[in-house]
Design an enzyme around this catalytic site. Structure first.
Site, PDB file in Angstrom:
ATOM      1  N   LYS A 118       0.810  -1.225   0.000  1.00  0.00           N
ATOM      2  CA  LYS A 118       0.000   0.000   0.000  1.00  0.00           C
ATOM      3  C   LYS A 118       0.844   1.276   0.000  1.00  0.00           C
ATOM      4  O   LYS A 118       0.437   2.288  -0.536  1.00  0.00           O
ATOM      5  CB  LYS A 118      -0.972   0.015   1.180  1.00  0.00           C
ATOM      6  CG  LYS A 118      -2.165  -0.915   0.969  1.00  0.00           C
ATOM      7  CD  LYS A 118      -3.273  -0.608   1.957  1.00  0.00           C
ATOM      8  CE  LYS A 118      -4.506  -1.458   1.678  1.00  0.00           C
ATOM      9  NZ  LYS A 118      -4.307  -2.876   2.092  1.00  0.00           N
ATOM     10  N   GLU A 174     -10.734   6.934   4.475  1.00  0.00           N
ATOM     11  CA  GLU A 174     -11.312   6.042   5.474  1.00  0.00           C
ATOM     12  C   GLU A 174     -10.380   4.845   5.615  1.00  0.00           C
ATOM     13  O   GLU A 174      -9.543   4.590   4.747  1.00  0.00           O
ATOM     14  CB  GLU A 174     -12.696   5.551   5.037  1.00  0.00           C
ATOM     15  CG  GLU A 174     -12.688   4.349   4.095  1.00  0.00           C
ATOM     16  CD  GLU A 174     -12.222   4.674   2.680  1.00  0.00           C
ATOM     17  OE1 GLU A 174     -12.182   5.875   2.332  1.00  0.00           O
ATOM     18  OE2 GLU A 174     -11.877   3.741   1.950  1.00  0.00           O
ATOM     19  N   SER A 228       1.825  -9.788  -0.937  1.00  0.00           N
ATOM     20  CA  SER A 228       1.502  -8.356  -0.829  1.00  0.00           C
ATOM     21  C   SER A 228       1.830  -7.743   0.527  1.00  0.00           C
ATOM     22  O   SER A 228       2.051  -6.540   0.619  1.00  0.00           O
ATOM     23  CB  SER A 228       0.024  -8.135  -1.155  1.00  0.00           C
ATOM     24  OG  SER A 228      -0.806  -8.937  -0.329  1.00  0.00           O
TER      25      SER A 228
HETATM   26  C1  LIG Z   1      -5.138  -3.959   1.657  1.00  0.00           C
HETATM   27  C2  LIG Z   1      -4.380  -5.195   1.338  1.00  0.00           C
HETATM   28  C3  LIG Z   1      -4.744  -6.032   0.258  1.00  0.00           C
HETATM   29  C4  LIG Z   1      -5.965  -5.805  -0.575  1.00  0.00           C
HETATM   30  O1  LIG Z   1      -5.948  -4.694  -1.396  1.00  0.00           O
HETATM   31  P1  LIG Z   1      -5.761  -4.762  -2.969  1.00  0.00           P
HETATM   32  O2  LIG Z   1      -6.122  -3.388  -3.417  1.00  0.00           O
HETATM   33  O3  LIG Z   1      -6.670  -5.806  -3.530  1.00  0.00           O
HETATM   34  O4  LIG Z   1      -4.338  -5.103  -3.221  1.00  0.00           O
HETATM   35  C5  LIG Z   1      -3.949  -7.136  -0.016  1.00  0.00           C
HETATM   36  N1  LIG Z   1      -2.871  -7.438   0.734  1.00  0.00           N
HETATM   37  C6  LIG Z   1      -2.490  -6.669   1.772  1.00  0.00           C
HETATM   38  C7  LIG Z   1      -1.289  -7.067   2.561  1.00  0.00           C
HETATM   39  C8  LIG Z   1      -3.235  -5.532   2.115  1.00  0.00           C
HETATM   40  O5  LIG Z   1      -2.855  -4.782   3.177  1.00  0.00           O
END
Ligand SMILES: *Cc1c(COP(=O)(O)O)cnc(C)c1O
Length: 400
Positions: free
Chosen positions: A95, A117, A384
């Site tokens: 993010k 938010e 992610s």
């Molecule tokens: C917020 C988040 C997501 C989901 O958001 P996307 O916009 O679909 O990428 C996925 N993985 C992590 C670690 C997150 O914090």
């Protein structure tokens, strides 16, 4: 061509095929068009490109490495599994890539306040971090119920100096926080900016957030080719709103031999009403100023969705994903809460990497799929984020 510029999509009105657009009142459309113009201006500016490139390197710690999960691959048999380590970024997830971009854009536009938010607090912490760095006031709206549940992220946001607004109306959760943050934004949309947390919302956000996140795939494609001498056979990522997935997929869209797989939460199961499999079970509709696949109830309102990963429980999805699904360029599959928990524990114990529950959905898909493939084949997983934030919950759930 600039490093972050890769694709002619969307069109000038913000459409990816029939999806996207600006389904908002005319006053807001003017403001969104101004943001788009400013973005198109600054993305061409060498100073902006350089500032972002330097921050990605020295602040976020990019490039994030690709790691070959040797023990996991050996245990499963079949395809070899590689991880793109977005979990190693500053703040622990992908993010920060688009939050830095949005904060810099806000500064260049002379905005006086960044508003957003947050549900579980992940977007709030990443945005508060970026705003502290850039030096711009930040206001995060969060449901009172979530504030009580997500203590570590709440204190982080306070430490980082953002104004945290507790929302007590309605069910005091994410949807009410969105309404509250949006009301604040509407008080002065000329001077404030609403920083959307994924590739969703009205144009230009799905495009901008994608561009900022595309660093993931741009790095990964080069890194993988360098180490393996070829591209991966499969590239997979979890899909909530879809920002980490589109950030990974974009660099591979033209590589026809690379299969792209987005993984949505099947929650308790696709045959229950507790899931968040928007593209698997939803249909084209409207939500938050855009056209995309949506999970709706009979009366046309968004379905209350569920996932063990709070970052994935969204009843809409990015318009570009909706388009790529219809095109057949990306396949969308699902993983249940149980598969996700299993993947969380397996990666922790076999590789010493604790993944976020969101990312664990993509890991679960790789664990399920690798044994059906050959040793010569490869799967690249976008990891992610890291799972520190989920550790207490999982320990409690599994009685550890
Ligand atoms: C917020 C988040 C997501 C989901 O958001 P996307 O916009 O679909 O990428 C996925 N993985 C992590 C670690 C997150 O914090």
């Amino acid at each position: 061509m600039s490093k972050f510029d890769f694709s002619p999509m969307p069109d000038a009105d913000g459409y990816f095929g029939e999806y996207g657009g600006q389904l908002i009142p005319p006053e807001l459309k003017t403001v969104m068009d101004e943001i788009n113009t400013a973005y198109e201006e600054i993305r061409q500016m060498p100073e902006f490109q350089q500032e972002l490139t330097d921050l990605f390197a020295d602040y976020v710690g990019r490039p994030s490495p690709i790691f070959y999960a040797r023990r996991l691959s050996d245990q499963l048999g079949g395809a070899r599994i590689f991880l793109k380590r977005e979990d190693l970024n500053h703040t622990g997830a992908h993010k920060i890539n688009h939050c830095l971009g949005e904060a810099l854009l806000a500064k260049y536009m002379g905005k006086t306040k960044v508003i957003a938010e947050t549900g579980a607090g992940q977007h709030g912490v990443a945005l508060a971090t970026a705003c502290a760095l850039v030096g711009i006031p930040c206001e995060i709206h969060m449901g009172q119920v979530d504030i009580e549940k997500e203590h570590p992220n709440v204190v982080k946001m306070r430490i980082l100096g953002c104004k945290l607004v507790s929302v007590t109306r309605g069910t005091a959760t994410l949807k009410d926080a969105v309404d509250s943050a949006f009301e604040e934004y509407l008080k002065d949309p000329k001077n404030f900016i609403y920083a959307i947390g994924s590739v969703v919302g009205p144009h230009p956000f799905p495009k901008m957030v994608r561009d900022f996140q595309s660093i993931i795939g741009n790095e990964a494609r080069k890194q993988f080719e360098q180490r393996e001498g070829k591209l991966p056979d499969y590239v997979t990522a979890c899909v909530g709103g879809g920002s980490n997935a589109i950030g990974m997929f974009t660099a591979f869209l033209d590589d026809e031999d690379v299969s792209l797989v987005g993984v949505e939460p099947a929650g308790y199961g696709l045959d229950t009403d507790k899931h968040s499999a928007t593209m698997t079970l939803g249909k084209p509709g409207e939500i938050h100023g855009m056209k995309c696949y949506v999970l709706e109830q009979e009366d046309g309102t968004p379905m209350p969705v569920h996932s063990i990963a709070s970052g994935l429980d969204y009843p809409g999805v990015g318009p570009q994903h909706s388009y790529l699904k219809d095109l057949g360029r990306v396949q969308y599959d699902t993983a249940t809460d149980d598969e996700c928990l299993n993947a969380f524990m397996t990666l922790s114990r076999v590789e010493g990497i604790i993944p976020a529950l969101e990312s664990s959905h993509a890991v679960a898909w790789a664990i399920r799929t690798a044994p059906t493939l050959t040793r010569e084949q490869t799967i690249l997983v976008n990891l992610s984020g890291r799972g520190d934030k989920d550790a207490d919950y999982v320990a409690q759930k599994l009685g550890l």
